[in-house]
Design a protein around this motif. Structure first.
Motif, PDB file in Angstrom:
ATOM      1  N   LEU A  97     -19.781 -68.895  19.318  1.00  0.00           N
ATOM      2  CA  LEU A  97     -20.435 -69.402  18.101  1.00  0.00           C
ATOM      3  C   LEU A  97     -19.539 -69.233  16.873  1.00  0.00           C
ATOM      4  N   SER A  98     -18.744 -68.149  16.849  1.00  0.00           N
ATOM      5  CA  SER A  98     -17.881 -67.901  15.683  1.00  0.00           C
ATOM      6  C   SER A  98     -16.662 -68.809  15.668  1.00  0.00           C
ATOM      7  N   LYS A  99     -16.295 -69.339  16.846  1.00  0.00           N
ATOM      8  CA  LYS A  99     -15.088 -70.185  16.906  1.00  0.00           C
ATOM      9  C   LYS A  99     -15.453 -71.535  17.524  1.00  0.00           C
ATOM     10  N   PRO A 100     -16.218 -72.352  16.788  1.00  0.00           N
ATOM     11  CA  PRO A 100     -16.718 -73.608  17.377  1.00  0.00           C
ATOM     12  C   PRO A 100     -15.617 -74.618  17.680  1.00  0.00           C
ATOM     13  N   HIS A 101     -14.426 -74.454  17.063  1.00  0.00           N
ATOM     14  CA  HIS A 101     -13.379 -75.466  17.286  1.00  0.00           C
ATOM     15  C   HIS A 101     -12.756 -75.358  18.681  1.00  0.00           C
ATOM     16  N   ASN A 102     -12.799 -74.151  19.313  1.00  0.00           N
ATOM     17  CA  ASN A 102     -12.320 -74.132  20.709  1.00  0.00           C
ATOM     18  C   ASN A 102     -13.414 -73.575  21.619  1.00  0.00           C
ATOM     19  N   PRO A 103     -14.271 -74.467  22.122  1.00  0.00           N
ATOM     20  CA  PRO A 103     -15.411 -74.001  22.924  1.00  0.00           C
ATOM     21  C   PRO A 103     -14.934 -73.354  24.229  1.00  0.00           C
ATOM     22  N   VAL A 104     -15.456 -72.175  24.492  1.00  0.00           N
ATOM     23  CA  VAL A 104     -15.078 -71.450  25.714  1.00  0.00           C
ATOM     24  C   VAL A 104     -16.286 -71.439  26.640  1.00  0.00           C
ATOM     25  N   LYS A 105     -16.048 -71.710  27.908  1.00  0.00           N
ATOM     26  CA  LYS A 105     -17.153 -71.701  28.884  1.00  0.00           C
ATOM     27  C   LYS A 105     -17.202 -70.313  29.522  1.00  0.00           C
ATOM     28  N   LEU A 106     -18.400 -69.830  29.775  1.00  0.00           N
ATOM     29  CA  LEU A 106     -18.537 -68.529  30.447  1.00  0.00           C
ATOM     30  C   LEU A 106     -18.953 -68.755  31.895  1.00  0.00           C
ATOM     31  N   ILE A 107     -18.145 -68.244  32.823  1.00  0.00           N
ATOM     32  CA  ILE A 107     -18.499 -68.319  34.257  1.00  0.00           C
ATOM     33  C   ILE A 107     -18.781 -66.894  34.704  1.00  0.00           C
ATOM     34  N   TYR A 108     -20.040 -66.613  35.015  1.00  0.00           N
ATOM     35  CA  TYR A 108     -20.453 -65.238  35.295  1.00  0.00           C
ATOM     36  C   TYR A 108     -20.742 -65.119  36.792  1.00  0.00           C
ATOM     37  N   CYS A 109     -19.980 -64.280  37.484  1.00  0.00           N
ATOM     38  CA  CYS A 109     -20.140 -64.172  38.950  1.00  0.00           C
ATOM     39  C   CYS A 109     -20.874 -62.890  39.324  1.00  0.00           C
ATOM     40  N   THR A 110     -21.911 -63.035  40.136  1.00  0.00           N
ATOM     41  CA  THR A 110     -22.654 -61.854  40.604  1.00  0.00           C
ATOM     42  C   THR A 110     -22.557 -61.793  42.122  1.00  0.00           C
ATOM     43  N   ARG A 111     -22.979 -60.655  42.686  1.00  0.00           N
ATOM     44  CA  ARG A 111     -22.876 -60.545  44.149  1.00  0.00           C
ATOM     45  C   ARG A 111     -24.118 -61.065  44.856  1.00  0.00           C
TER      46      ARG A 111
ATOM     47  N   MET B 189     -24.723 -80.549  36.629  1.00  0.00           N
ATOM     48  CA  MET B 189     -24.750 -79.979  35.277  1.00  0.00           C
ATOM     49  C   MET B 189     -23.761 -78.834  35.080  1.00  0.00           C
ATOM     50  N   VAL B 190     -23.265 -78.268  36.189  1.00  0.00           N
ATOM     51  CA  VAL B 190     -22.329 -77.139  36.085  1.00  0.00           C
ATOM     52  C   VAL B 190     -21.132 -77.478  35.194  1.00  0.00           C
ATOM     53  N   GLN B 191     -20.642 -78.719  35.296  1.00  0.00           N
ATOM     54  CA  GLN B 191     -19.443 -79.044  34.509  1.00  0.00           C
ATOM     55  C   GLN B 191     -19.745 -79.191  33.015  1.00  0.00           C
ATOM     56  N   PHE B 192     -21.038 -79.389  32.647  1.00  0.00           N
ATOM     57  CA  PHE B 192     -21.367 -79.540  31.216  1.00  0.00           C
ATOM     58  C   PHE B 192     -21.942 -78.259  30.622  1.00  0.00           C
ATOM     59  N   ALA B 193     -22.333 -77.300  31.485  1.00  0.00           N
ATOM     60  CA  ALA B 193     -23.030 -76.103  30.983  1.00  0.00           C
ATOM     61  C   ALA B 193     -22.082 -75.200  30.198  1.00  0.00           C
ATOM     62  N   ASN B 194     -22.642 -74.479  29.215  1.00  0.00           N
ATOM     63  CA  ASN B 194     -21.841 -73.500  28.463  1.00  0.00           C
ATOM     64  C   ASN B 194     -21.711 -72.201  29.244  1.00  0.00           C
ATOM     65  N   VAL B 195     -22.766 -71.886  30.006  1.00  0.00           N
ATOM     66  CA  VAL B 195     -22.737 -70.664  30.828  1.00  0.00           C
ATOM     67  C   VAL B 195     -23.164 -71.035  32.241  1.00  0.00           C
ATOM     68  N   VAL B 196     -22.367 -70.601  33.230  1.00  0.00           N
ATOM     69  CA  VAL B 196     -22.732 -70.826  34.633  1.00  0.00           C
ATOM     70  C   VAL B 196     -22.798 -69.465  35.306  1.00  0.00           C
ATOM     71  N   VAL B 197     -23.896 -69.210  36.007  1.00  0.00           N
ATOM     72  CA  VAL B 197     -24.015 -67.939  36.740  1.00  0.00           C
ATOM     73  C   VAL B 197     -24.102 -68.272  38.217  1.00  0.00           C
ATOM     74  N   TYR B 198     -23.147 -67.784  39.002  1.00  0.00           N
ATOM     75  CA  TYR B 198     -23.237 -68.017  40.452  1.00  0.00           C
ATOM     76  C   TYR B 198     -22.560 -66.910  41.222  1.00  0.00           C
ATOM     77  N   SER B 199     -22.492 -67.090  42.541  1.00  0.00           N
ATOM     78  CA  SER B 199     -21.988 -66.014  43.392  1.00  0.00           C
ATOM     79  C   SER B 199     -20.459 -65.989  43.412  1.00  0.00           C
ATOM     80  N   TYR B 200     -19.902 -64.836  43.739  1.00  0.00           N
ATOM     81  CA  TYR B 200     -18.441 -64.657  43.868  1.00  0.00           C
ATOM     82  C   TYR B 200     -17.802 -65.744  44.718  1.00  0.00           C
TER      83      TYR B 200
END
Length: 758
Positions: A61-75, A198-209
């Motif tokens: 949110l603080s750096k809107p000019h370079n959007p970073v995607k979060l890929i969160y991996c859980t077990r 939608m995974v390719q457009f999402a800002n945050v993706v949560v999936y398995s390792y």
């Protein structure tokens, strides 16, 4: 609360923050600024997940000019749901402060089994059958046939999703698997393909390792992800084992028999096509002359698992001439299966590297390395041409082709080990040929190369300097955090002898000693009499647990234990274990108290929390070393010694103690919680073993608790429980604060922040 960390405004959805959460965010921000990878060890129960999510979403949110995607991996799926629930809370908080500017799309992605809403497909019992059931209704040729003949069954959810076309999108929000299913039912769309899209457009993706580390899956799901992504591996203490499993294959007699059946079925299909539609086979042949790169244009439903090893440049090559024709390829696979059957007919254990194996295969079966390399993709192409939808029936031949491709691609970091029987049951012939990967860095290297920041975090990453060597990368930040507590609510003890002063240990030469078994039993009886609510016991293996419980039963100790509390046992059956856990919780809830027997490295040790009254004491019987005579482990140790200069003893101790720390860490899941940990083995009193435990356990392990007998441990436990029953100040006294309010955070400059933390 909201506060500044350097140039980032952090939105944190709670009124108070722990000092270690603040320190964690600080280090994480430095890693993101440096666009590098980091290793962070944070004690369990200190709000690691919410600190990660708050900082990374606020950073974006603080750096809107370079959007970073979060890929969160859980077990596990359970951890995924927990992460998405935290994210939902955070998202609501951010939107109340910032309005629409803070809206994001966050999606959880799992297998068809967890997302499918078609009752006909869900009736199948396992994951592979659900996948095949889905393909039977959605494959492109099935749908083409259905267009001509309305009686051919298709999936109405997928058809609706296809009809919606580009308007089939998810509105912004946080979607758990449950939400995706509900949304899919409401709209009549297929949630699985909607989530995949939608995974390719999402800002945050949560999936398995597996979706990032297993190249077969990653090639399909994760190839769209942009480089400007932050990848988080949560609970990543076992990440090296996950990487190794992703690239290892084992072949048994049943696999080869199944593969033969698959090949016969394919041959019949080829003959049928030759008679009815020879043009299809010819078209496939022409396509293969041009190379395999056409995979990108497949219909979404036809993409099957991707190639386990091939880089893109090979996919553009033409397929070797001897496997372009369908019947020739089937013949090559037949020769490969025959060769593997011959190799399994061995009396002795054999071990060789991929190069030697491939040259022997070339000599005896005439299959060269290049042909092997293309097996997996060639099989995929053939199954599409033959319009095979029952992929679950073809798992055996897939395993053989997976094996062939890996053997043909990698020349080092692997061994082929053939064992005629399991050493623990030498009288039962059960030959197995294993391609075992020894180098964890092979599977994770593409992730480090592709994404700008990879965060590896867990409650047990000690000793932290071993991970960069195992995974072969250079972290820009590597840090272990302590736990700031208002009272000493953790009480670790090392018990080295019983009340009769005989030493206790699960060392191989001592584990069946009657004195050791009796002392372990007496320890549990005494503890059960004074500790309220739940006690969890971890043993080093299932066989040891069975043996010791039998002995306790014979000499009447089990009866004594049952007088104080009920006993529940983890078994290798998931359903039985789940039932035992439910009943254990019931017994704790109703005040009777209970004891749960479990195994280190088992399901319970990895993912189940025993917080509050469900776990007031954990006893770790012995040091959970791996089975050191295993041929695969020995080969891996040799590789680690030769390649990374990691000594065998160091690696085995590190591995055993991270498992032990994982087991005992199950009791503390928040700072208001309290619990005791007993390490019952004389080897824990040695400095070289003990020093490998995480810092947050060591900082509470006093010198006076290092060499205890059962009666001394009892005395300490009584004192500890009495102390924990007193009221206390939750925010911490004037000397050190353990809960920071917004004013505290604002007042803190870096200098006095460090004073507060330590």
């Amino acid at each position: 609360m909201k506060f500044q960390i350097e140039d980032v405004t952090v939105y944190f959805p709670y009124d108070h923050i722990y000092p270690e959460q603040y320190a964690y965010m600080l280090e994480l921000k430095r890693a993101l600024d440096a666009k590098g990878h980091c290793l962070l060890e944070m004690p369990t129960g200190t709000g690691k997940t919410i600190a990660l999510l708050s900082l990374i979403t606020s950073y974006v949110l603080s750096k809107p000019h370079n959007p970073v995607k979060l890929i969160y991996c859980t077990r596990t799926v359970h951890e995924m749901e927990k992460t998405l629930a935290e994210l939902n809370l955070l998202h609501n908080y951010q939107t109340t402060h910032l309005g629409d500017r803070a809206k994001i799309l966050a999606v959880g992605l799992s297998s068809r089994k967890n997302l499918c809403v078609n009752p006909r497909v869900l009736a199948a019992e396992n994951r592979d059958s659900v996948d095949a059931g889905c393909r039977r209704l959605t494959a492109s040729w099935v749908r083409a046939a259905a267009a001509a003949n309305p009686n051919v069954p298709t999936c109405e959810f997928f058809e609706e999703y296809e009809r919606a076309g580009s308007s089939a999108v998810l509105p912004p929000g946080v979607y758990t698997l449950q939400d995706l299913r509900a949304y899919g039912k409401k709209k009549g769309w297929c949630p699985y393909f909607l989530a995949r899209h939608m995974v390719q457009f999402a800002n945050v993706v949560v999936y398995s390792y597996q979706y990032l580390l297993d190249p077969k899956v990653a090639g399909i799901i994760s190839k769209e992800m942009q480089r400007e992504s932050v990848v988080v591996f949560d609970e990543a203490h076992n990440i090296d084992n996950v990487c190794i499993e992703a690239l290892s294959v084992s072949v048994r007699r049943q696999t080869l028999e199944g593969a033969r059946r698959n090949l016969n079925k394919m041959r019949q299909e080829i003959e049928k096509f030759k008679a009815t539609d020879a043009g299809r086979l010819r078209a496939e042949y022409n396509r293969l002359v041009e190379g395999l790169a056409q995979r990108g244009n497949l219909a979404l439903t036809d993409t099957w698992l991707s190639n386990p090893a091939l880089p893109d440049d090979i996919l553009k090559e033409a397929v070797p001439g001897n496997i372009r024709r369908a019947e020739h390829f089937v013949h090559v696979l037949r020769r490969l299966v025959q060769y593997l059957e011959g190799r399994l007919e061995t009396e002795n254990v054999e071990k060789e590297g991929p190069v030697a194996f491939v040259s022997s295969l070339n000599t005896h079966a005439g299959i060269d390395q290049k042909t092997l390399k293309f097996c997996y993709d060639r099989l995929h192409s053939l199954m599409l041409t033959l319009e095979i939808t029952d992929t679950d029936e073809f798992l055996h031949i897939q395993t053989i082709c997976d094996f062939a491709t890996l053997v043909g691609t990698y020349t080092r970091g692997f061994s082929i080990i053939i064992e005629p029987f399991d050493e623990r049951m030498p009288h039962i012939p059960d030959p197995v040929l294993q391609l075992s990967c020894h180098d964890a860095s092979l599977a994770i290297k593409p992730v480090f190369d592709r994404f700008q920041s990879v965060v590896i975090t867990s409650g047990t990453l000690s000793p932290i300097d071993l991970y960069p060597r195992l995974l072969n990368f250079h972290p820009v930040v590597s840090r272990s955090f302590k736990m700031s507590l208002t009272r000493d609510c953790i009480c670790p003890m090392v018990l080295t002898r019983g009340s009769d002063q005989l030493p206790v240990s699960t060392k191989f030469d001592m584990r069946s000693d009657k004195g050791v078994v009796r002392n372990y039993g007496r320890l549990l009886v005494e503890m059960a009499s004074i500790v309220p609510d739940g006690i969890v016991c971890f043993f080093v293996s299932y066989s040891y647990m069975d043996g010791i419980v039998n002995s306790w039963n014979e000499n009447g100790l089990l009866k004594d234990i049952m007088q104080h509390k009920l006993v529940f046992i983890e078994t290798q059956d998931v359903v039985e274990t789940t039932l035992a856990l439910d009943n254990y919780r019931k017994a704790c809830d109703c005040g009777r108290g209970a004891i749960f027997f479990s195994v280190a490295r088992g399901k319970v040790a990895e993912g189940i929390d025993f917080d509050r009254h469900y776990g007031r004491l954990v006893i770790m019987f012995g040091v959970p070393f791996q089975y050191t005579l295993s041929k695969i482990l020995l080969a891996r140790l040799e590789y680690l010694r030769d390649t990374f200069q990691i000594k065998e003893g160091d690696f085995l101790t590190f591995d055993a103690l991270r498992q032990a720390a994982q087991c005992v860490g199950r009791v503390i899941r928040s700072k208001a919680d309290y619990g005791m940990m007993i390490f019952a083995d004389k080897r824990y009193s040695r400095h070289d073993k003990r020093s490998k435990l995480p810092g947050w356990i060591l900082s509470h392990l006093r010198d006076s608790h290092l060499n205890l007998s059962t009666d001394m441990a009892l005395h300490i436990a009584r004192e500890f429980l009495r102390k924990m029953a007193q009221p206390y100040d939750k925010a911490g006294g004037s000397s050190s604060k353990t809960l920071l309010s917004q004013e505290d955070v604002e007042k803190m400059s870096d200098g006095n922040f460090n004073e507060m933390l330590y």
